[in-house]
Design an enzyme around this catalytic site. Structure first.
Site, mmCIF file in Angstrom:
data_model
loop_
_atom_site.group_PDB
_atom_site.id
_atom_site.type_symbol
_atom_site.label_atom_id
_atom_site.label_comp_id
_atom_site.label_asym_id
_atom_site.label_seq_id
_atom_site.Cartn_x
_atom_site.Cartn_y
_atom_site.Cartn_z
ATOM 1 C CB CYS A 153 -0.942 -0.023 1.197
ATOM 2 S SG CYS A 153 -1.785 -1.596 1.321
ATOM 3 C CG HIS A 292 -2.542 4.292 5.150
ATOM 4 N ND1 HIS A 292 -2.306 4.167 3.798
ATOM 5 C CD2 HIS A 292 -2.693 3.019 5.619
ATOM 6 C CE1 HIS A 292 -2.309 2.868 3.471
ATOM 7 N NE2 HIS A 292 -2.541 2.172 4.547
ATOM 8 C CE LYS A 324 -5.836 4.018 1.410
ATOM 9 N NZ LYS A 324 -4.900 4.994 2.004
#
Lengths: 402, 86
Positions: A153, A292, A324
């Site tokens: 990732c 993240h 995300k």
């Protein structure tokens, strides 16, 4: 060390193709997540036949198509960047977790499911992990280093960081850097499902299934796409009158070396600190963090603690968001896509929100810009964090270009 | 349709080659058909004609240098029932 700037950006994402469409959707809180026959995921809607003639198309796995389209946009925006460039001083650094997963899967289907040994002649060339980088180098005549990073990732954050270092160390004058991923095949989706990290479908609204930092988060949602930037040595870019979109001011890289999946607060904090040191900035200079923020129980609480650890009392004042929630987790392309999102926030003064955050978690107590984008006009520098299975943590800092 | 016609149709449809460029004496080089492209063309020919090209690429290259050669090569394979390369 020479300074490195971004002069072009390109995106193929579940929120649209092109940086303008992508950022507009992000700031409006749109979601690219939806229910498909393979499960909940964030799919790119792009007609590749509009971008490539048929014979070329058949040589390109989905992941390379994404990479080439994003690279073309980025190079177009950095107009003239490749002119008068010694081909040997230009290179490519691309991150990808799974490379040509669709081709690999199709080959196995032919072989095992159909019982045929007639695999497509270009299977190897399409599936190899360095295909996206190789095609970009070929199409644009870049004869310097052509490298592919695979650190799950954090792959494309590593690619951008390592490409910047090459320019800073005079090993190249221009690098095309970023990431591409096309993992939404039946087999890959099932493999992720088996790991029990994927989000459950939201019963009322499937597009809201990824809920980073929310108490009711259930996991990550896989996405696909590519994000590519053109990096140039600053003086060269200024001399040719380029529009500088941002400066790559800092890059922090370290490894947890503690567990194959479980994130480490110390590791994440160390990567952020290394990036700040590299940029020569105090934590207070960071005006926005693109987290993240995967939406898994473990990451979001650990990342919150890591930000608190690094930013101390300032942690409550810095807006943090996980985009995300809208574009899903692009794995090897995530770091680059989120770096672009952060750089566009920096340039526009608008910070994208964390969507689907309706139920605060006591373990996640920062300002996540929930549900609505926010005007933050005085942004000077932004941070984008990427933490990976395998433990490779990469953090990038972008500073205002001019 | 003759072998030549089917071959032309295939190359036009899947490989973006203009029909007027596909003359018997046109070299593969002039058609931009390199060894890699040739492998894919043979793969498609196998599907189209239901034949198997068993010959090694180097052997085919030594025998097939023009579109006319390719036509003759496929014709012979079809006539042989596609069992094996002549």
């Amino acid at each position: 060390m020479r300074r490195v700037v971004v002069t072009g950006m390109g995106v193929v994402s579940p929120l649209g193709t092109g940086t303008t469409a992508f950022f507009a959707a992000l700031t409006q809180g749109h979601s690219g997540v939806r229910r498909t026959d393979r499960g909940i995921c964030a799919v790119v809607d792009m007609d590749a036949s509009l971008h490539f003639p048929a014979p070329k198309l058949r040589m390109l796995d989905r992941v390379s198509r994404f990479a080439l389209v994003a690279a073309k946009e980025a190079i177009g925006q950095a107009s003239g960047a490749l002119e008068e460039l010694d081909p040997a001083s230009g290179g490519v650094c691309i991150g990808t977790g799974m490379g040509g997963a669709e081709t690999t899967e199709e080959g196995y289907r032919t072989l095992y499911a159909e019982g045929s040994e007639r695999l497509k002649p270009f299977s190897v060339l399409m599936a190899m992990s360095n295909a996206p980088a190789a095609w970009i180098g070929l199409e644009h005549g870049l004869a310097g280093p052509n490298l592919t990073y695979s650190t799950a990732c954090s792959s494309s954050a590593v690619a951008i960081g390592e490409a910047s270092r090459r320019i800073a160390r005079r090993e190249a004058d221009l690098m095309i850097a970023g990431g591409a991923e096309a993992p939404l095949t039946y087999g890959t989706m099932k493999a992720w499902e088996a790991l029990r990290t994927l989000a459950a479908e939201d019963a009322e609204d499937p597009s809201a299934s990824c809920k980073p930092f929310s108490k009711d988060r259930t996991g990550l949602v896989l996405g696909e796409g590519a994000a590519i930037v053109v990096l140039e040595e600053r003086e060269r870019a200024l001399a040719r009158g380029a529009t500088v979109l941002a400066e790559v001011a800092g890059y922090g890289l370290c490894t947890d070396a503690t567990h194959i999946t479980r994130p480490s607060m110390e590791g994440q904090a160390r990567a952020m600190r290394l990036a700040l040191e590299d940029a020569g900035m105090p934590a207070g200079a960071i005006g926005y963090i693109n987290a993240h923020g995967t939406g898994t129980e473990a990451n979001d609480a650990v990342e919150t603690a890591a930000i608190r650890h690094v930013f101390g009392a300032l942690a409550d004042r810095v807006p943090v968001s996980s985009t995300k929630s809208m574009h899903g987790h692009l794995l090897g392309a995530a770091g680059a896509l989120e770096f672009v999102a952060a750089a566009m926030a920096l340039a526009s003064g608008t910070v994208p929100p964390t969507m689907h955050l309706r139920h605060p978690d006591p373990l996640c107590d920062l300002d996540y810009v929930p549900m609505r984008s926010r005007r933050v006009p005085a942004l000077e520098a932004v941070m984008s964090s990427s933490f990976a299975f395998g433990g490779t943590n990469a953090v990038l800092i972008a500073r205002r270009g001019n | 349709m003759s072998t030549a016609e089917r071959l032309r149709a295939l190359l036009q449809r899947d490989f973006d080659l203009a029909p007027e460029a596909l003359r018997s004496d046109a070299t593969l080089e002039s058609l931009d058909i390199d060894s890699l492209r040739m492998i894919e063309i043979l793969f498609c020919i196998e599907d189209e004609f239901g034949i198997t090209v068993a010959a090694e690429p180097a052997e085919i290259r030594s025998r097939v240098t023009t579109f006319g050669d390719l036509e003759g090569y496929v014709d012979a394979l079809v006539a042989a029932g596609g069992a094996r390369a002549p």
